[in-house]
Write an enzyme that holds these catalytic residues in place. Sequence first.
Site, PDB file in Angstrom:
ATOM      1  N   SER A  28       0.823  -1.211   0.000  1.00 29.29           N
ATOM      2  CA  SER A  28       0.000   0.000   0.000  1.00 29.29           C
ATOM      3  C   SER A  28       0.855   1.258   0.000  1.00 29.29           C
ATOM      4  CB  SER A  28      -0.909   0.025   1.232  1.00 29.29           C
ATOM      5  OG  SER A  28      -1.838  -1.028   1.185  1.00 29.29           O
ATOM      6  N   HIS A  59      -3.279   0.404  -4.605  1.00 30.79           N
ATOM      7  CA  HIS A  59      -2.720  -0.717  -5.364  1.00 30.79           C
ATOM      8  C   HIS A  59      -3.179  -0.568  -6.817  1.00 30.79           C
ATOM      9  CE1 HIS A  59      -1.504  -3.383  -1.888  1.00 30.79           C
ATOM     10  NE2 HIS A  59      -2.246  -2.475  -1.280  1.00 30.79           N
ATOM     11  N   HIS A  81      -4.807  -9.815  -1.290  1.00 27.07           N
ATOM     12  CA  HIS A  81      -4.914 -10.096   0.140  1.00 27.07           C
ATOM     13  C   HIS A  81      -5.975 -11.166   0.400  1.00 27.07           C
ATOM     14  CE1 HIS A  81      -3.586  -5.885  -0.307  1.00 27.07           C
ATOM     15  NE2 HIS A  81      -2.890  -6.064   0.798  1.00 27.07           N
ATOM     16  N   TYR A  83      -8.030 -11.091   2.805  1.00 30.01           N
ATOM     17  CA  TYR A  83      -9.284 -10.449   3.214  1.00 30.01           C
ATOM     18  C   TYR A  83     -10.133  -9.979   2.033  1.00 30.01           C
ATOM     19  CZ  TYR A  83      -6.876  -5.917   2.571  1.00 30.01           C
ATOM     20  OH  TYR A  83      -6.194  -4.846   2.055  1.00 30.01           O
ATOM     21  N   GLU A  84      -9.543  -9.913   0.847  1.00 32.19           N
ATOM     22  CA  GLU A  84     -10.321  -9.524  -0.333  1.00 32.19           C
ATOM     23  C   GLU A  84     -11.255 -10.647  -0.794  1.00 32.19           C
ATOM     24  OE1 GLU A  84      -8.076  -7.041  -3.396  1.00 32.19           O
ATOM     25  OE2 GLU A  84      -6.427  -7.854  -2.209  1.00 32.19           O
ATOM     26  N   ALA A 111       2.968  -1.950   4.067  1.00 26.91           N
ATOM     27  CA  ALA A 111       2.704  -0.940   5.095  1.00 26.91           C
ATOM     28  C   ALA A 111       2.194  -1.687   6.318  1.00 26.91           C
ATOM     29  CB  ALA A 111       1.668   0.065   4.601  1.00 26.91           C
ATOM     30  N   MET A 209      -1.506  -7.183   7.085  1.00 26.22           N
ATOM     31  CA  MET A 209      -2.498  -8.121   6.556  1.00 26.22           C
ATOM     32  C   MET A 209      -2.019  -8.792   5.269  1.00 26.22           C
ATOM     33  SD  MET A 209      -5.768  -5.583   7.097  1.00 26.22           S
ATOM     34  CE  MET A 209      -5.929  -4.618   8.596  1.00 26.22           C
ATOM     35  N   SER A 210      -0.699  -8.933   5.119  1.00 28.26           N
ATOM     36  CA  SER A 210      -0.166  -9.489   3.867  1.00 28.26           C
ATOM     37  C   SER A 210       1.148 -10.196   4.139  1.00 28.26           C
ATOM     38  CB  SER A 210       0.045  -8.354   2.853  1.00 28.26           C
ATOM     39  OG  SER A 210       1.067  -7.466   3.294  1.00 28.26           O
ATOM     40  N   ASN A 233       1.719   3.595  10.727  1.00 32.32           N
ATOM     41  CA  ASN A 233       1.001   4.119  11.898  1.00 32.32           C
ATOM     42  C   ASN A 233       1.388   3.259  13.097  1.00 32.32           C
ATOM     43  OD1 ASN A 233      -1.027   2.307  10.124  1.00 32.32           O
ATOM     44  ND2 ASN A 233      -1.325   1.848  12.298  1.00 32.32           N
ATOM     45  N   HIS A 245      -7.088   3.879   6.635  1.00 36.73           N
ATOM     46  CA  HIS A 245      -6.251   3.547   5.484  1.00 36.73           C
ATOM     47  C   HIS A 245      -5.664   4.819   4.862  1.00 36.73           C
ATOM     48  CE1 HIS A 245      -4.674   0.966   2.360  1.00 36.73           C
ATOM     49  NE2 HIS A 245      -5.245   1.686   1.417  1.00 36.73           N
TER      50      HIS A 245
END
Length: 272
Positions: A28, A59, A81, A83-84, A111, A209-210, A233, A245
Amino acid sequence: MEMIRKEAAAFIKEKVNVEPTVGLILGSGLGVLADEIQNPVVISYKDIPHFPESTVSGHKGQLVIGKLEGRQVIAMQGRFHYYEGYDMKQVTFPVRVMKELGVETLFVTNAAGGINEGFNAGDLMVITDHINNLGDNPLVGSNDDELGPRFPDMSEAYDRSLIEHAMKSADRLSLNVQKGVYIGNKGPAYETGAEVRMLRTWGGDAVGMSTVPEVTVANHAGIRVLGISCISNMAAGILDQPLTHDEVIETTAQVREDFLSFVKDMLKTLPA
Protein backbone atom coordinates in the site's frame (compact mmCIF):
# COMPACT_ATOMS: atom_id res chain seq x y z
CA MET A 1 -2.17 -25.32 -11.08
CA GLU A 2 0.79 -26.16 -13.32
CA MET A 3 -1.16 -25.44 -16.50
CA ILE A 4 -2.54 -22.08 -15.37
CA ARG A 5 0.87 -21.03 -13.99
CA LYS A 6 2.54 -21.81 -17.30
CA GLU A 7 -0.23 -20.05 -19.27
CA ALA A 8 0.18 -16.87 -17.22
CA ALA A 9 3.98 -16.99 -17.56
CA ALA A 10 3.77 -17.62 -21.32
CA PHE A 11 1.48 -14.60 -21.75
CA ILE A 12 3.98 -12.37 -19.91
CA LYS A 13 6.94 -13.76 -21.86
CA GLU A 14 5.23 -12.78 -25.11
CA LYS A 15 5.20 -9.15 -23.96
CA VAL A 16 8.85 -8.84 -22.90
CA ASN A 17 12.27 -9.81 -24.21
CA VAL A 18 14.06 -9.95 -20.86
CA GLU A 19 14.23 -12.53 -18.09
CA PRO A 20 13.70 -10.88 -14.69
CA THR A 21 15.79 -12.24 -11.84
CA VAL A 22 14.46 -9.96 -9.08
CA GLY A 23 10.79 -9.73 -8.10
CA LEU A 24 9.29 -6.78 -6.24
CA ILE A 25 5.95 -6.94 -4.42
CA LEU A 26 4.95 -3.37 -3.59
CA GLY A 27 2.46 -2.78 -0.79
CA SER A 28 0.00 0.00 0.00
CA GLY A 29 1.36 3.37 -1.10
CA LEU A 30 4.73 1.87 -2.10
CA GLY A 31 4.04 1.24 -5.77
CA VAL A 32 5.96 4.40 -6.67
CA LEU A 33 9.11 2.30 -6.91
CA ALA A 34 7.81 0.71 -10.12
CA ASP A 35 7.60 4.18 -11.69
CA GLU A 36 11.42 4.26 -11.54
CA ILE A 37 11.81 1.21 -13.83
CA GLN A 38 13.49 1.98 -17.14
CA ASN A 39 11.98 0.96 -20.49
CA PRO A 40 8.99 -0.51 -18.67
CA VAL A 41 6.54 -3.01 -20.06
CA VAL A 42 3.28 -2.55 -18.14
CA ILE A 43 0.71 -5.34 -18.04
CA SER A 44 -2.62 -4.97 -16.22
CA TYR A 45 -3.51 -7.87 -13.95
CA LYS A 46 -6.90 -8.17 -15.61
CA ASP A 47 -5.20 -8.98 -18.92
CA ILE A 48 -3.07 -11.83 -17.57
CA PRO A 49 -4.69 -15.27 -17.74
CA HIS A 50 -5.79 -16.56 -14.32
CA PHE A 51 -4.49 -13.49 -12.42
CA PRO A 52 -6.74 -12.05 -9.69
CA GLU A 53 -7.45 -8.32 -9.66
CA SER A 54 -6.38 -5.93 -6.90
CA THR A 55 -9.31 -4.18 -5.21
CA VAL A 56 -7.59 -2.05 -2.57
CA SER A 57 -6.93 1.70 -2.75
CA GLY A 58 -3.22 2.40 -3.22
CA HIS A 59 -2.72 -0.72 -5.36
CA LYS A 60 -2.63 0.04 -9.12
CA GLY A 61 -3.07 -3.59 -10.13
CA GLN A 62 -0.37 -4.07 -12.75
CA LEU A 63 2.98 -5.68 -13.47
CA VAL A 64 5.89 -3.48 -14.49
CA ILE A 65 8.85 -5.26 -16.09
CA GLY A 66 12.17 -3.68 -17.06
CA LYS A 67 15.51 -2.56 -15.66
CA LEU A 68 16.08 -0.90 -12.29
CA GLU A 69 19.58 -0.03 -11.06
CA GLY A 70 21.08 -2.46 -13.55
CA ARG A 71 18.81 -5.38 -12.56
CA GLN A 72 16.11 -6.99 -14.66
CA VAL A 73 13.06 -6.78 -12.41
CA ILE A 74 9.38 -7.61 -12.37
CA ALA A 75 7.34 -5.46 -10.00
CA MET A 76 3.81 -5.90 -8.71
CA GLN A 77 2.17 -2.49 -8.27
CA GLY A 78 -0.35 -3.83 -5.82
CA ARG A 79 -0.83 -7.27 -4.32
CA PHE A 80 -3.70 -9.58 -3.41
CA HIS A 81 -4.91 -10.10 0.14
CA TYR A 82 -6.70 -12.93 1.87
CA TYR A 83 -9.28 -10.45 3.21
CA GLU A 84 -10.32 -9.52 -0.33
CA GLY A 85 -11.94 -12.95 -0.56
CA TYR A 86 -9.19 -14.65 -2.52
CA ASP A 87 -7.95 -18.04 -1.35
CA MET A 88 -4.31 -18.59 -0.46
CA LYS A 89 -3.48 -20.14 -3.83
CA GLN A 90 -4.76 -17.00 -5.59
CA VAL A 91 -2.95 -14.65 -3.19
CA THR A 92 0.36 -16.37 -3.90
CA PHE A 93 -0.17 -17.19 -7.58
CA PRO A 94 2.05 -14.28 -8.76
CA VAL A 95 5.00 -15.69 -6.80
CA ARG A 96 4.59 -19.01 -8.62
CA VAL A 97 4.51 -17.15 -11.93
CA MET A 98 7.63 -15.14 -10.97
CA LYS A 99 9.48 -18.40 -10.30
CA GLU A 100 8.37 -19.68 -13.71
CA LEU A 101 9.80 -16.49 -15.26
CA GLY A 102 13.21 -16.97 -13.62
CA VAL A 103 13.02 -14.85 -10.46
CA GLU A 104 15.63 -15.87 -7.89
CA THR A 105 15.33 -13.03 -5.34
CA LEU A 106 12.14 -11.43 -4.04
CA PHE A 107 11.79 -8.07 -2.29
CA VAL A 108 8.48 -8.00 -0.42
CA THR A 109 7.25 -4.67 0.93
CA ASN A 110 4.24 -3.66 2.97
CA ALA A 111 2.70 -0.94 5.09
CA ALA A 112 2.37 -2.13 8.69
CA GLY A 113 1.26 -0.96 12.10
CA GLY A 114 3.98 -0.50 14.68
CA ILE A 115 3.72 -2.74 17.76
CA ASN A 116 7.19 -2.02 19.12
CA GLU A 117 6.78 1.15 21.18
CA GLY A 118 10.30 2.20 20.21
CA PHE A 119 9.14 2.64 16.61
CA ASN A 120 7.59 5.73 15.03
CA ALA A 121 5.22 6.20 12.11
CA GLY A 122 7.39 6.64 9.03
CA ASP A 123 10.12 4.20 10.12
CA LEU A 124 11.33 1.55 7.70
CA MET A 125 11.76 -1.94 9.17
CA VAL A 126 13.72 -4.83 7.68
CA ILE A 127 11.79 -8.00 8.52
CA THR A 128 13.90 -10.58 10.32
CA ASP A 129 11.13 -13.16 10.79
CA HIS A 130 7.36 -13.49 10.79
CA ILE A 131 4.46 -15.03 12.69
CA ASN A 132 1.58 -16.46 10.66
CA ASN A 133 -1.63 -15.43 12.44
CA LEU A 134 -3.80 -15.70 9.31
CA GLY A 135 -5.35 -19.00 10.30
CA ASP A 136 -4.37 -20.56 6.95
CA ASN A 137 -1.31 -21.53 4.93
CA PRO A 138 -0.86 -21.43 1.14
CA LEU A 139 0.83 -24.85 1.16
CA VAL A 140 -2.20 -26.70 2.53
CA GLY A 141 -3.41 -29.35 0.09
CA SER A 142 -1.61 -31.67 -2.29
CA ASN A 143 2.06 -30.85 -2.87
CA ASP A 144 3.73 -30.63 -6.28
CA ASP A 145 7.26 -31.89 -5.65
CA GLU A 146 8.47 -30.02 -8.74
CA LEU A 147 7.54 -26.73 -7.05
CA GLY A 148 9.07 -27.50 -3.66
CA PRO A 149 9.21 -29.99 -0.77
CA ARG A 150 6.17 -31.17 1.18
CA PHE A 151 7.64 -29.78 4.40
CA PRO A 152 9.73 -26.70 3.57
CA ASP A 153 12.20 -25.28 6.07
CA MET A 154 11.18 -21.82 7.31
CA SER A 155 14.01 -21.30 9.80
CA GLU A 156 15.48 -18.62 7.51
CA ALA A 157 12.33 -17.34 5.84
CA TYR A 158 14.06 -13.98 5.33
CA ASP A 159 17.53 -14.49 3.88
CA ARG A 160 20.18 -13.53 6.44
CA SER A 161 22.68 -12.37 3.84
CA LEU A 162 20.02 -10.09 2.32
CA ILE A 163 19.19 -8.67 5.76
CA GLU A 164 22.88 -7.90 6.29
CA HIS A 165 23.04 -6.38 2.81
CA ALA A 166 20.01 -4.19 3.59
CA MET A 167 21.51 -2.88 6.82
CA LYS A 168 24.75 -1.99 5.00
CA SER A 169 22.68 0.00 2.51
CA ALA A 170 20.94 1.78 5.39
CA ASP A 171 24.31 2.69 6.88
CA ARG A 172 25.60 3.96 3.52
CA LEU A 173 22.54 6.20 3.16
CA SER A 174 22.52 7.24 6.84
CA LEU A 175 18.98 5.89 7.22
CA ASN A 176 17.72 4.85 10.66
CA VAL A 177 16.23 1.53 9.60
CA GLN A 178 14.68 -0.76 12.22
CA LYS A 179 14.73 -4.56 12.30
CA GLY A 180 11.90 -6.69 13.63
CA VAL A 181 9.32 -9.46 13.49
CA TYR A 182 6.23 -9.02 11.31
CA ILE A 183 2.91 -10.58 12.29
CA GLY A 184 0.43 -11.36 9.52
CA ASN A 185 -3.23 -11.03 10.53
CA LYS A 186 -6.24 -11.86 8.38
CA GLY A 187 -7.89 -8.40 8.52
CA PRO A 188 -9.55 -6.36 7.16
CA ALA A 189 -10.40 -4.77 10.52
CA TYR A 190 -7.49 -3.20 12.36
CA GLU A 191 -6.49 -4.85 15.63
CA THR A 192 -7.99 -3.91 18.98
CA GLY A 193 -5.77 -2.51 21.72
CA ALA A 194 -5.99 -5.81 23.58
CA GLU A 195 -4.94 -7.72 20.47
CA VAL A 196 -1.94 -5.44 20.00
CA ARG A 197 -0.85 -6.06 23.58
CA MET A 198 -1.15 -9.81 22.95
CA LEU A 199 0.86 -9.60 19.71
CA ARG A 200 3.59 -7.70 21.53
CA THR A 201 3.90 -10.50 24.09
CA TRP A 202 4.30 -12.92 21.16
CA GLY A 203 7.39 -11.01 20.07
CA GLY A 204 5.88 -8.98 17.24
CA ASP A 205 7.28 -5.60 16.25
CA ALA A 206 4.84 -4.79 13.42
CA VAL A 207 1.51 -6.12 12.21
CA GLY A 208 -0.14 -6.18 8.80
CA MET A 209 -2.50 -8.12 6.56
CA SER A 210 -0.17 -9.49 3.87
CA THR A 211 3.37 -10.73 3.15
CA VAL A 212 3.32 -14.01 5.09
CA PRO A 213 1.63 -16.05 2.31
CA GLU A 214 3.95 -14.76 -0.43
CA VAL A 215 7.05 -15.32 1.68
CA THR A 216 5.93 -18.86 2.56
CA VAL A 217 5.48 -19.77 -1.11
CA ALA A 218 8.77 -18.08 -2.08
CA ASN A 219 10.59 -20.21 0.47
CA HIS A 220 8.81 -23.32 -0.82
CA ALA A 221 9.96 -22.41 -4.35
CA GLY A 222 13.58 -21.78 -3.35
CA ILE A 223 13.42 -17.99 -3.87
CA ARG A 224 15.42 -15.97 -1.36
CA VAL A 225 13.46 -13.17 0.32
CA LEU A 226 14.05 -9.72 1.74
CA GLY A 227 11.11 -8.07 3.54
CA ILE A 228 10.64 -4.36 4.23
CA SER A 229 7.81 -2.79 6.23
CA CYS A 230 6.94 0.87 6.23
CA ILE A 231 5.59 1.61 9.70
CA SER A 232 2.63 3.63 8.49
CA ASN A 233 1.00 4.12 11.90
CA MET A 234 1.32 2.96 15.47
CA ALA A 235 -1.09 0.12 16.21
CA ALA A 236 -4.22 0.48 18.34
CA GLY A 237 -3.79 1.50 21.98
CA ILE A 238 -0.31 3.02 21.57
CA LEU A 239 -1.50 6.45 20.48
CA ASP A 240 -4.92 7.83 21.33
CA GLN A 241 -6.21 8.18 17.77
CA PRO A 242 -8.33 6.17 15.30
CA LEU A 243 -6.67 4.15 12.53
CA THR A 244 -7.52 4.74 8.86
CA HIS A 245 -6.25 3.55 5.48
CA ASP A 246 -5.88 7.19 4.45
CA GLU A 247 -3.26 7.60 7.18
CA VAL A 248 -1.39 4.59 5.77
CA ILE A 249 -1.24 6.15 2.30
CA GLU A 250 -0.25 9.57 3.70
CA THR A 251 2.63 8.15 5.74
CA THR A 252 4.02 6.04 2.90
CA ALA A 253 3.97 9.17 0.72
CA GLN A 254 6.00 11.03 3.35
CA VAL A 255 8.75 8.37 3.40
CA ARG A 256 8.75 7.93 -0.38
CA GLU A 257 12.27 9.30 -0.95
CA ASP A 258 13.87 7.24 1.82
CA PHE A 259 12.08 4.10 0.62
CA LEU A 260 13.10 4.67 -3.01
CA SER A 261 16.75 5.41 -2.22
CA PHE A 262 16.92 2.42 0.16
CA VAL A 263 15.58 -0.19 -2.27
CA LYS A 264 17.46 1.25 -5.24
CA ASP A 265 20.76 1.18 -3.35
CA MET A 266 20.15 -2.44 -2.34
CA LEU A 267 19.46 -3.40 -5.96
CA LYS A 268 22.47 -1.51 -7.28
CA THR A 269 24.86 -3.23 -4.85
CA LEU A 270 23.15 -6.66 -4.82
CA PRO A 271 25.78 -9.36 -5.40
CA ALA A 272 25.30 -11.13 -8.74
